[in-house]
Write a protein that holds these residues in place. Sequence first.
Motif, short mmCIF file in Angstrom:
data_model
loop_
_atom_site.label_atom_id
_atom_site.label_comp_id
_atom_site.label_asym_id
_atom_site.label_seq_id
_atom_site.Cartn_x
_atom_site.Cartn_y
_atom_site.Cartn_z
N GLY A 65 0.83 -1.21 0.00
CA GLY A 65 0.00 0.00 0.00
C GLY A 65 0.86 1.25 0.00
N ALA A 66 1.94 1.22 0.78
CA ALA A 66 2.87 2.37 0.82
C ALA A 66 3.49 2.58 -0.56
CB ALA A 66 3.96 2.13 1.85
N ALA A 67 3.77 1.49 -1.27
CA ALA A 67 4.34 1.59 -2.62
C ALA A 67 3.34 2.25 -3.57
CB ALA A 67 4.72 0.20 -3.14
N ALA A 68 2.04 1.97 -3.36
CA ALA A 68 1.00 2.58 -4.19
C ALA A 68 0.95 4.09 -3.98
CB ALA A 68 -0.35 1.96 -3.87
N VAL A 69 1.37 4.55 -2.81
CA VAL A 69 1.39 5.99 -2.52
C VAL A 69 2.73 6.60 -2.95
CG1 VAL A 69 1.29 7.73 -0.70
CG2 VAL A 69 -0.25 5.76 -0.64
N PHE A 70 3.85 6.01 -2.49
CA PHE A 70 5.18 6.59 -2.75
C PHE A 70 5.65 6.39 -4.19
CE2 PHE A 70 5.69 6.14 1.95
CZ PHE A 70 5.99 7.46 2.22
N SER A 243 12.35 16.60 0.55
CA SER A 243 10.92 16.77 0.83
C SER A 243 10.48 15.80 1.93
CB SER A 243 10.10 16.51 -0.43
OG SER A 243 10.27 15.16 -0.83
N GLU A 244 9.25 16.00 2.43
CA GLU A 244 8.73 15.11 3.49
C GLU A 244 8.68 13.66 3.01
OE1 GLU A 244 4.61 14.39 5.92
OE2 GLU A 244 5.08 16.45 5.38
N ASN A 245 8.20 13.46 1.76
CA ASN A 245 8.16 12.10 1.20
C ASN A 245 9.55 11.49 1.09
OD1 ASN A 245 5.43 11.96 0.96
ND2 ASN A 245 5.38 11.68 -1.25
N TRP A 246 10.53 12.33 0.72
CA TRP A 246 11.91 11.84 0.58
C TRP A 246 12.44 11.33 1.93
CZ3 TRP A 246 16.84 12.64 2.40
CH2 TRP A 246 17.90 12.16 1.61
N TYR A 247 12.23 12.13 2.99
CA TYR A 247 12.69 11.72 4.33
C TYR A 247 11.99 10.45 4.79
CZ TYR A 247 15.59 15.79 5.34
OH TYR A 247 16.60 16.71 5.33
N ASN A 248 10.67 10.38 4.58
CA ASN A 248 9.93 9.18 4.99
C ASN A 248 10.41 7.95 4.24
OD1 ASN A 248 8.08 9.80 7.05
ND2 ASN A 248 6.79 10.92 5.62
N LEU A 249 10.56 8.10 2.92
CA LEU A 249 10.95 6.96 2.09
C LEU A 249 12.39 6.53 2.37
CD1 LEU A 249 10.03 5.06 -0.19
CD2 LEU A 249 10.86 6.72 -1.84
N VAL A 250 13.30 7.51 2.45
CA VAL A 250 14.72 7.17 2.60
C VAL A 250 15.06 6.74 4.02
CG1 VAL A 250 17.09 8.08 2.49
CG2 VAL A 250 15.47 8.61 0.68
N MET A 494 12.41 19.36 9.92
CA MET A 494 12.38 18.07 9.22
C MET A 494 12.77 16.89 10.12
SD MET A 494 11.18 17.64 6.30
CE MET A 494 10.51 18.60 4.96
N TRP A 495 13.38 17.21 11.31
CA TRP A 495 13.79 16.13 12.22
C TRP A 495 12.60 15.28 12.65
CZ3 TRP A 495 18.61 14.83 12.28
CH2 TRP A 495 19.60 15.79 12.07
N THR A 496 11.40 15.87 12.61
CA THR A 496 10.21 15.12 13.06
C THR A 496 9.89 13.95 12.14
OG1 THR A 496 8.79 16.62 11.83
CG2 THR A 496 9.11 17.10 14.17
N VAL A 497 10.43 13.95 10.90
CA VAL A 497 10.16 12.83 9.98
C VAL A 497 11.41 11.99 9.72
CG1 VAL A 497 8.13 13.78 8.83
CG2 VAL A 497 10.40 14.38 7.99
#
Lengths: 535, 58
Positions: A65-70, A243-250, A494-497
């Motif tokens: 599901g995460a892959a469907a979003v990211f 970006s927020e998505n980049w931090y979450n994904l990486v 950004m430390w929060t993510v």
Amino acid sequence: MNILLLSVIVIIYLFIVGYLAWIAYRKTTTASDYLIAGRNANPFVMAVSYGATFISTSAIVGFGGAAAVFGMGILWLAFMNVLVGIFIAFVFFGKRTRTMGLNLNAHTFPELLGLRYQSRFLQGFSGLMILVAMPLYAAVVLMGGAQFIAQVLSIDYSTALFFFTIIIAIYVIMGGLKGVMYTDAFQGSVMFIGMLILLILTYVKLGGVMTAHTKLTAMTPLAVEIFGAKGHTGWTSFPALGSENWYNLVTSIILGVGIGVLAQPQLVVRFMTVKSNREMNRAVLVGGIFTLITIGVTYVVGPLTNVYFYEHPSFQNISFLAANKVVDNIIPLYISTAMPQWFTIIFMVTLLSAAMSTLSSQFHTMGTAAGRDVYEKWLGGKGSTIIITKMGILVTILISLLLAWGLPLFFEGGTAIIARGTAIFFGLCAASFLPMFVGGLYSKRINKHAALWGFMAGFLVSLFWLFFIHIKESQSLLVCKALFGVDSLAVGTMWTVVDPLVVALPVSILVTLVAGFLGKPLPKEHIDKCFTGIK
Amino acid sequence: MTILGLGDFNVSLVFILLILSTLLCVIYGLVKWNEDGDKISGKEKQWDKEEKNIEETL
């Protein structure tokens, strides 16, 4: 779905699992059989068991599901899983772990660490950490499995949870690690076939590989319109740097899980189950192919569901919105609407296999941590190792069962806790165990002080980050709010993510290196014994 | 530069790396198939014996 046909297939599936568990029970006569499968496992069984343990329902449904979003950027995790989780883990860690475990007569991961550093405290405390953290990880996997069974068979969640736990508990308690590994090999094979069929059917459905990818790439403006503020650049490209998505994904997904796999107690113990390093060489081949298919397919099919839902006249929307913004519903919705009836049943058994193979290993690891590492070795309890371990497994299963029953009451509809619970445990293990594990395998100079201080630093920094910085947890745990009146001490940055692992692991490595200069080195005879046969 | 209809170089690269890392595992396994084929310690034998005694007593 034909419930009668599904029930018949599930009964046949459980019969095969029961038969394999019975064979394992007959072959388990000694404590080393029960704890490490008699150091005589087949390389195919070891590799598939390792992979099936690593991949739970949350890896397929949650991360799918995460892959469907990211988008397909998540394939970096699949690459990490093959290169780091299989090749580096087996070749550079597995062989040394097997040899050193044999030299020191170790039967669990905490016992290997305790004997390597000549510290009963280290063995006991490592076991205690597993006992504290792992029931949460087991509970979320149990939740995922029970929720799925309850949904498919239209039964009550508590009933599904109870029977699901009982079935796994019986074969883990009776068959020990042999029971776990034999059934894992069967369940892993089911997962491999199920995921391979899913990949083929998806590409056929969407008009072939090139056509499917081109259609998904053409949807980029839609992704930017909906998720652009978070750094989304399309489902076939990587999120915008910083970006927020980049931090979450990486940090959380690629590094958290990709590196975390190296120090998982339930996976490391697999290295001690084979007869020689020749078996380890053969397991690399099996493990590489198994991981490519089971994990790679999840991360390719997830993003491609966007094409299906967007073209479907009833949805005409992206996956996230088609599933009413519930990420964990994307893959089940795709399977039930896009796939033929016969495959729906195969996929159900695939998910059942993924949940059972992970849970059986978790139960066994928690039981050995409670019985062998804490009670018998740390506290000096007397009695039969097998019986003590069986009692440990029983107690930890009950704790996990209570957590799995109670968690949904506190996190209403929050199946996102399944993926987070997995990531938290992986990160905690990597930050606490990885520096002393690598040091113990490769350095003759590292001493007990370095191991203990590094372990404590990684563990405590991880906890601090979870409670006070990483907003996904600190917001739910409420401790930061109660003490400081804010959801996170780093709110607005950004430390929060940034995942706890990214901070805790470097701190743990640094403390291990610095503390290595304090305290006396371990005796030369002991070091020679540890490294006997290690080239 | 992209391949297979993908959107950017990053994702195209990871597709290639994923296949290459799997090939690395396969080739390593085949090349080393019969290598490193190297003993239950006395301590472990003794331990198993004690285990059996306790089991029988119980």
